[in-house]
Each structure stands twice: as structure tokens, then as C-alpha cells.
Design a protein around this motif. Structure first.
Motif, PDB file in Angstrom:
ATOM      1  N   ASN A 116       0.823  -1.215   0.000  1.00  0.00           N
ATOM      2  CA  ASN A 116       0.000   0.000   0.000  1.00  0.00           C
ATOM      3  C   ASN A 116       0.854   1.261   0.000  1.00  0.00           C
ATOM      4  OD1 ASN A 116      -2.299  -1.544   0.015  1.00  0.00           O
ATOM      5  ND2 ASN A 116      -2.685  -1.323   2.216  1.00  0.00           N
ATOM      6  N   LEU A 117       2.052   1.150   0.597  1.00  0.00           N
ATOM      7  CA  LEU A 117       2.961   2.295   0.658  1.00  0.00           C
ATOM      8  C   LEU A 117       3.824   2.413  -0.590  1.00  0.00           C
ATOM      9  CD1 LEU A 117       4.163   2.011   4.389  1.00  0.00           C
ATOM     10  CD2 LEU A 117       2.482   3.613   3.453  1.00  0.00           C
ATOM     11  N   GLY A 118       3.711   1.466  -1.494  1.00  0.00           N
ATOM     12  CA  GLY A 118       4.533   1.479  -2.696  1.00  0.00           C
ATOM     13  C   GLY A 118       5.962   1.067  -2.445  1.00  0.00           C
ATOM     14  N   LYS A 119       6.192   0.215  -1.423  1.00  0.00           N
ATOM     15  CA  LYS A 119       7.544  -0.253  -1.084  1.00  0.00           C
ATOM     16  C   LYS A 119       7.600  -1.782  -1.174  1.00  0.00           C
ATOM     17  CE  LYS A 119       8.564   3.526   2.182  1.00  0.00           C
ATOM     18  NZ  LYS A 119       8.994   3.826   3.572  1.00  0.00           N
ATOM     19  N   THR A 120       7.229  -2.306  -2.290  1.00  0.00           N
ATOM     20  CA  THR A 120       7.145  -3.763  -2.418  1.00  0.00           C
ATOM     21  C   THR A 120       8.501  -4.442  -2.283  1.00  0.00           C
ATOM     22  OG1 THR A 120       7.299  -3.473  -4.823  1.00  0.00           O
ATOM     23  CG2 THR A 120       5.087  -3.662  -3.859  1.00  0.00           C
ATOM     24  N   ASP A 121       9.587  -3.726  -2.546  1.00  0.00           N
ATOM     25  CA  ASP A 121      10.919  -4.333  -2.461  1.00  0.00           C
ATOM     26  C   ASP A 121      11.558  -4.158  -1.092  1.00  0.00           C
ATOM     27  OD1 ASP A 121      10.701  -5.033  -5.124  1.00  0.00           O
ATOM     28  OD2 ASP A 121      11.640  -3.171  -5.834  1.00  0.00           O
ATOM     29  N   ALA A 122      10.892  -3.454  -0.173  1.00  0.00           N
ATOM     30  CA  ALA A 122      11.473  -3.211   1.149  1.00  0.00           C
ATOM     31  C   ALA A 122      11.491  -4.492   1.971  1.00  0.00           C
ATOM     32  CB  ALA A 122      10.686  -2.129   1.875  1.00  0.00           C
ATOM     33  N   THR A 123      12.465  -4.610   2.857  1.00  0.00           N
ATOM     34  CA  THR A 123      12.611  -5.804   3.704  1.00  0.00           C
ATOM     35  C   THR A 123      12.454  -5.483   5.188  1.00  0.00           C
ATOM     36  OG1 THR A 123      15.008  -5.488   3.791  1.00  0.00           O
ATOM     37  CG2 THR A 123      14.123  -6.908   2.031  1.00  0.00           C
ATOM     38  N   GLU A 124      12.085  -4.242   5.505  1.00  0.00           N
ATOM     39  CA  GLU A 124      11.910  -3.869   6.907  1.00  0.00           C
ATOM     40  C   GLU A 124      10.873  -2.760   7.017  1.00  0.00           C
ATOM     41  OE1 GLU A 124      15.817  -2.715   8.071  1.00  0.00           O
ATOM     42  OE2 GLU A 124      15.650  -0.697   7.222  1.00  0.00           O
ATOM     43  N   LEU A 125      10.324  -2.629   8.221  1.00  0.00           N
ATOM     44  CA  LEU A 125       9.318  -1.612   8.507  1.00  0.00           C
ATOM     45  C   LEU A 125       9.785  -0.756   9.678  1.00  0.00           C
ATOM     46  CD1 LEU A 125       5.999  -3.651   8.199  1.00  0.00           C
ATOM     47  CD2 LEU A 125       6.517  -1.564   6.932  1.00  0.00           C
ATOM     48  N   THR A 126       9.438   0.542   9.633  1.00  0.00           N
ATOM     49  CA  THR A 126       9.783   1.457  10.717  1.00  0.00           C
ATOM     50  C   THR A 126       8.518   2.114  11.249  1.00  0.00           C
ATOM     51  OG1 THR A 126      10.094   3.370   9.272  1.00  0.00           O
ATOM     52  CG2 THR A 126      12.002   1.924   9.614  1.00  0.00           C
ATOM     53  N   VAL A 127       8.665   2.830  12.343  1.00  0.00           N
ATOM     54  CA  VAL A 127       7.535   3.540  12.932  1.00  0.00           C
ATOM     55  C   VAL A 127       6.986   4.580  11.963  1.00  0.00           C
ATOM     56  CG1 VAL A 127       6.862   5.110  14.793  1.00  0.00           C
ATOM     57  CG2 VAL A 127       8.317   3.143  15.296  1.00  0.00           C
ATOM     58  N   ASP A 128       7.851   5.185  11.195  1.00  0.00           N
ATOM     59  CA  ASP A 128       7.402   6.195  10.231  1.00  0.00           C
ATOM     60  C   ASP A 128       6.492   5.598   9.158  1.00  0.00           C
ATOM     61  OD1 ASP A 128       8.842   8.119  11.561  1.00  0.00           O
ATOM     62  OD2 ASP A 128      10.617   7.917  10.279  1.00  0.00           O
ATOM     63  N   ASP A 129       6.691   4.319   8.841  1.00  0.00           N
ATOM     64  CA  ASP A 129       5.878   3.685   7.807  1.00  0.00           C
ATOM     65  C   ASP A 129       4.421   3.567   8.219  1.00  0.00           C
ATOM     66  OD1 ASP A 129       8.021   3.362   6.053  1.00  0.00           O
ATOM     67  OD2 ASP A 129       8.605   1.444   6.949  1.00  0.00           O
TER      68      ASP A 129
END
Length: 704
Positions: A116-129
């Protein structure tokens, strides 16, 4: 094998270390008596508010030991790499456990968030997300909270229904942040709307002589009824006794009061004036001679009731009663009118909102939204896990122990900023809601407390309490101004409103007796000077008055009183005895001091200083050793489980005094300093005393 706990001692009590994941895994077995706190408030802390909301599972505004244990246990159960809880950085997707159902749901929801955030390749999540839930839960998508928004409506009629309720103030906040309605609100609106519709139908059979004018006539009748009834009652009294007629009409004083006002039909009403001129015939004119405030309404009512009264210019009490009886069925029906927000809508709009197909579509949409509840809550669990991974370690270091506070690595979650005032900075500052109530309990902490009102230029206000733990009271007083910087670095104008006085330091206690003696002497001198000034002023005034009397009526002067030698001899003798006694005492002290061996003299002076300052210093030492953080936090809603002491040394780290930077140059010459010869006199006295000592000891014999 039992877990081996590690403790460190700080603040006068043993505190558990939680820097290994094995300690977290065994936290549920740690004796509650060893926890630094038993509970803390959800609000008023410098801590992530959403994390505190997740921890407060029963929504009572407090976080307790069992809720902390449950949070740690849940976080450990859904992680296959629990060590990430110690890092406080981003949450790697690979750390989420994929071996159990809960972990699998979390992993799937985490990937959905990134998508949904457009970060399909990301491997981690942060509080900002996950900070903005509207990006994770768009208003035009189902999110499982049972609240439907206008963006979700699939027809204009359904959108009109939702928007109508929102305009009436019937709304809840969707997870996306957009306003919407839930099932309970919809059902209540429908019930109110149907009740109002049924009431409207029940009045369809009510018919009166006035026809379509019935409603307006009823409203005018309701507004005039009390005044008309009052008029006819006055007329009956006038018919009973003609002498009452004048009194029942307005008096000259009533009209005189009105004459001093700017009058209009709206402002000329006075309740005690009759509707028209009272007379014994009991007739009320409908068009002339009526009080201006009521004339228009009465004339309009006469126009509407032509079918009942005909073209008449006057009515009597029977005519008014006839109109009342005709309107009574309509009045009874109006008394049953339901009071609700639905009743304020136009009939056509209400009918459109209550359409069966529209309501069926709304109920179906709410059901579809609730069907997504499990998946949506799994998304919220991802947010909860991210925040636990980022903040839970800090909370444990401020709840299970007070390691953050005593280590000084970073401010504790209850410290809200830094105060600068009177040449010092104070780091032990806390939020306060009610300074009066807070001071009653916080005063037991043994600390010197300043209660301060903080204001920003935009009008925002808050109150804090600051603990002074080093230095001295100096010029601290109610009304003193300073500057407060909150944890975000925002500055506030700070004003002291209340002080709870307690010892601050040993150095302050050393000088306290001398300061008290100095203040006492200064006060006595000022009182004596003020008394003398007042006496001289009174004598001068009396002298001027006597001189005026003498000038007005001169009288023979009295012969001067003879000089009383015996009287003045006694006075001088008494003064001489007093001076002699003081001199003898001083001579004895000086002689005794000078009779000491030279190395005994400093010891004697030290003994005198200790005799004066020793008790004050000893009392301050005991009080400073007993300073306790617990009452200060308890006054803010905490339940502290131990005596968290503030030692003298630790206090110097919480309150910093002004000092020159290392390597600075300093000029001691002050061109505006008051010049004094006291230094020369002091040197002269020291030389004289030293000469006297050397002479008494025989040390000057070799030179003479």
C-alpha cells in the motif's frame, strides 16, 4: 536451571538489568516486589502515545505490571529473532516468525502495508511507515472497523444517507481518519426517523376550523396565551372593584423608566405592563390600543381566525376560550412530537434516507466492512509490533527499573524538558495538572520544588514542576521568570507560581545561619530607622502646629525647667556600666583567644564556625540523604514500588550551575563596582592583632 538475574544498585535500591533477551523471556517470573513501578499513567509522559494505548489493554488510562508482561510475551511469541527487541531500530520482515499462524498473519499484513505504501521491495518496517494510518487504511477501502464513509458508498442515495447523518453530527472516526457512521448510529437514526414519520401520520386526521392556518395560529396562540389570560384576569378584577383599574394599568414610573431608553417594538416589552388598557367591560381590541410588543402577533392571529371569530374588532374571554378549545387537539398532537435529530430534516429528505433499499445497502456495506476485521486487526498488530520493537526497551528501563533516569544516558520518560532560571539549569522537570494537589504529596519528596506556569506566544499553556537539587535558593521567588525547553526543543516563557522549600545543598546550609543573623540585624535596623523617622515626622508636625497656635494666640512663655544633675548622672552611669560590661566581655574573649598557642587559634575559630553552622549543615545532610523521587512521581499518578533516592552527588548532575568555559580569560576589574575602604581596615586590624599576639608571646623581644 533457574534464570540468573543481574542487578545494579543505584538510587539506594537494587535494580534489575534487562539488556539480554533471556531476561525478557523470564520477565514474567520476576517478583513484582522487585519492579521499580507498579503502574504508570498513559498520558503526560514523553513516550509514544500509540504504544501506550496498545499497552493499556483495558483502556483504564493506566499501564500495570500484568499488561507489561503480556506485551513482552506477545512480542516474543511472534518473533523468530527476538533480539531485534533490544535494538530499537527498524523491524526486519525476516525477524517475524513464519512457523506459527499468528506470525504468518503478521508477515502477510506487513507485506500488504509495504504494498500500500509502494515499497514492495522493502525488507523492513519502521515507525514512520505506519505513522499515518490513512495511508494503510484508505477511506475508500474496507478496513474492518464497522464504520462506513461516504467514499465507500456505491450509489448516490447511499452517499446522501451517510452525508446527511454526518451533517447532523452523527459520526464516528474511521481508521482512515475520515468521518463515517457505524451500525449503532444508523439503527438509532432509523428508529428516530420512523418514530417521527409515524407521529406525522397520526396527525393527518386532525382537522380544525382554521384549516391550513392551524399551525401558524397555534404558534401565535401559544406565544400570546399567557399575556391574553393576564389581560382578561385584570379586567375581571377591574369589574370587581373599579378602584383597582388604575393600579392594574401601567403607572407613571413604569413609563418614565421606558422614556429613558431607545425604544422599538422588540425592546419595549415589560412583563408587568398589561396587553392593553384594562377596563371593566373586558373587551380586547385586536388592532388598536394594543401593547406595541404584542400588537403585530395579535393582529396576525385575528387575520388567521376570521373563519372562527369573523370580522370583529374586539374579543372577550369567551372568544379566546373558544379559540383555545378549537386548537386543543392540535396542541395535544404537537405535545407528542418526538425530539430527535431526524425530526429536523425536511420530510422529503427524511423519506429518502429511510428508503428500504438505501438502508439495506448501508447495512450490507457495514457487514462487508466487519468481514475484514480479522485482516485489519492483523495490520494493526504489525503496527503494534513495530512500536514495541522501537519503544518497549525504553519503557522497561523506566518501569521495571529506573535505569534511564539514573544512568543519565537519556532523559527518563517522565522528564519533560529543561528549565533555565537564576543562572542554573534543571533537568528534573515533570508535567503537572493541578499544582495545589500535586504539592501536597510531592512536598514529601524532600526536594526544593518550583511550580511553574509555561506559556507560548500562540497562547498555549501548561504547568510543570522543577526540582532544584544543587546550588542554593539564591533569588528564587514566586513571580521569577525563566525559559523552559520541552523535549522537542520548543521554548516556553516560564513563571514561578509556587515554591515548596527544602534544603538544596550543604553549602547553602553552611551560610544559612549567617544569612539569618544578617537578615535579623538588617530588619531591626530598618525597623529602628523607620520608627525614628516616624517619630521625627510626628514631632515636626506637632512643632508646626504649636507654632501656629502660638502665632494665633501668643501666651506668656514658661520658664525653662532647671537642669536635673542627679537625673543625668544616673543616665550616664547606666550607660557607662553597660559599655564597661560589654568591654569587659570583649576583653575577656580577646584575652582568652590571645592567650592560646598560635596553632590553637585556627582550631578555636573553626570550633566557633562549626558551633554556628554545624547544626544547620547536619540537619541539611540528613534531609538531602532522604530526598525521594517516589512522592514526586506518585503525585503524577505513578505507583512507585521503592524509595528512589536522590543523593547529593546525583543531584549535582540534575541541576547544573553556571560556570565559565575552560580556558576562558577573566578580568576582575569592575569599573562600576562600589569602592570601599573595608579591605584596608581589615588589613590594619589583622596587623594590630598579629603584633599583639607576637608581643604577648615574646616574639618581638629579639627585635626591640
Amino acid at each position: 536451571m533457574a534464570h540468573q538475574w543481574r542487578f545494579f544498585r543505584s538510587g539506594g535500591f537494587d535494580q534489575v538489568r534487562l539488556d539480554k533477551i533471556e531476561d525478557w523471556q523470564q520477565l514474567s517470573s520476576l517478583d513484582p516486589k522487585l519492579w521499580a513501578a507498579l503502574s504508570c499513567p498513559v498520558k503526560g509522559l514523553e513516550f509514544d502515545s500509540r504504544t501506550m494505548a496498545y499497552l493499556d489493554s483495558d483502556n483504564d488510562g493506566r499501564v500495570r505490571i500484568d499488561e507489561i508482561k503480556a506485551a513482552v510475551s506477545w512480542a516474543l511469541s511472534v518473533l523468530q529473532q527476538p533480539e531485534v527487541l533490544l535494538s530499537g531500530q527498524a523491524l526486519p520482515l525476516g525477524a517475524i516468525c513464519s512457523q506459527n499462524e499468528a506470525g504468518q498473519k503478521l508477515l502477510a499484513s506487513a507485506k500488504r502495508i509495504l504494498q500500500n505504501l509502494g515499497k514492495t521491495d522493502a525488507t523492513e518496517l519502521t515507525v514512520d511507515d505506519t505513522a499515518d494510518l490513512s495511508l494503510i487504511f484508505p477511506a475508500d477501502q474496507l478496513n474492518g472497523d464497522g464504520i462506513i464513509t461516504a467514499e465507500l458508498a456505491n450509489s448516490d442515495a447511499l452517499k446522501q444517507l451517510i452525508n446527511t447523518l454526518l451533517e447532523l453530527g452523527i459520526q464516528s472516526t474511521d481508521r482512515s481518519g475520515a468521518p463515517g457512521i457505524n451500525q449503532e448510529q444508523l439503527d438509532l437514526f432509523v428508529a428516530d426517523g420512523q418514530a417521527f414519520t409515524a407521529w406525522q401520520l397520526s396527525g393527518a386526521d386532525i382537522q380544525t376550523t382554521l384549516g391550513a392556518a392551524t399551525d401558524e395560529a397555534w404558534q401565535l396562540h401559544s406565544s400570546l396565551h399567557a399575556k391574553v389570560t393576564d389581560y382578561f384576569t385584570r379586567c375581571q378584577l377591574a369589574a370587581y372593584d373599579a378602584n383597582a383599574t388604575v393600579a392594574l394599568n401601567g403607572t407613571a414610573e413604569d413609563y418614565a423608566a421606558l422614556s429613558r431608553q431607545l425604544l422599538s417594538q422588540a425592546s419595549s416589552d415589560t412583563n408587568h405592563l398589561p396587553l392593553a388598557a384594562v377596563s371593566a367591560d373586558g373587551k380586547l381590541a385586536l388592532h388598536k390600543g394594543v401593547h406595541p410588543h404584542w400588537a403585530e402577533a395579535l393582529a396576525r392571529l385575528a387575520e388567521l381566525t376570521g373563519a372562527l371569530w369573523g370580522e370583529v374588532k374586539h374579543i372577550n374571554s369567551k372568544d379566546w376560550q373558544q379559540l383555545t378549545d378549537v386548537l386543543q387537539p392540535y396542541a395535544d398532537w404537537q405535545a407528542l412530537r418526538p425530539v430527535s435529530q431526524a425530526a429536523t430534516l425536511a420530510p422529503e429528505l427524511l423519506a429518502a434516507c429511510l428508503d428500504a433499499q438505501v438502508l439495506a445497502a448501508a447495512n450490507d456495506l457495514i457487514s462487508q466492512d466487519l468481514a475484514q476485521q480479522a485482516e485489519a486487526e492483523s495490520v494493526l498488530d504489525v503496527d503494534k509490533l513495530i512500536r514495541y520493537q522501537a519503544s518497549l526497551r525504553d519503557l522497561l528501563r523506566n518501569f521495571v527499573s529506573f535505569e534511564s533516569f539514573y544512568s543519565l544516558e537519556k532523559p527518563a520518560i517522565f522528564q519533560n524538558g529543561r528549565l533555565y532560571i537564576d543562572g542554573r539549569s534543571c533537568d528534573l522537570c515533570l508535567n503537572v495538572n493541578d499544582a495545589g494537589k500535586h504539592a501536597k504529596l510531592a512536598g514529601l519528596s524532600g526536594m526544593y520544588l518550583l511550580y511553574i506556569d509555561c506559556v507560548r506566544s500562540n497562547g498555549e499553556k501548561k504547568s510543570i514542576v522543577a526540582a532544584m537539587t544543587a546550588g542554593d535558593a539564591g533569588n528564587l521567588m514566586v513571580g521569577r521568570n525563566g525559559v523552559f525547553y520541552d523535549r522537542a526543543g520548543v521554548d516556553w516563557d516560564a513563571t514561578v507560581t509556587q515554591i515548596v522549600s527544602n534544603p538544596i545543598s550543604i553549602r547553602e546550609a553552611f551560610f544559612t545561619p549567617y544569612q539569618r543573623i544578617g537578615r535579623m540585624i538588617s530588619d531591626q535596623i530598618q525597623k529602628f530607622a523607620a520608627a525614628k523617622d516616624k517619630e521625627i515626622e510626628a514631632q515636626s508636625a506637632a512643632g508646626v502646629g504649636d507654632a501656629a497656635k502660638v502665632a494665633a494666640a501668643p501666651a506668656p512663655a514658661k520658664p525653662p525647667a532647671p537642669f536635673d544633675v542627679a537625673k543625668f548622672a544616673g543616665i550616664f552611669a547606666a550607660i557607662g556600666l553597660a559599655i564597661g560590661a560589654i568591654g569587659t566581655a570583649l576583653a575577656a574573649v580577646v584575652t582568652g583567644f590571645l592567650g592560646l598557642v598560635w596553632w590553637q587559634m585556627p582550631l578555636a575559630l573553626l570550633g566557633i564556625v562549626l558551633f554556628i553552622s554545624g547544626p544547620s549543615m547536619l540537619l541539611a545532610w540528613f534531609k538531602l540523604r532522604a530526598r525521594n523521587l517516589a512522592p514526586l512521581l506518585d503525585a503524577n499518578g505513578w505507583a512507585v514500588n521503592t524509595n528512589a533516592k536522590l543523593s547529593i552527588k546525583f543531584g549535582t548532575r540534575l541541576t547544573a550551575l553556571a560556570s565559565l568555559p575552560s580556558g576562558s580569560s577573566r578580568s576582575l576589574t569592575d569599573p562600576f563596582e562600589e569602592k570601599s575602604n573595608s579591605g584596608l581596615w581589615l588589613i590594619l586590624i589583622v596587623i594590630v592583632v598579629a603584633t599583639w599576639v607576637f608581643w604577648r608571646q615574646g616574639l618581638l623581644a629579639a627585635w626591640l
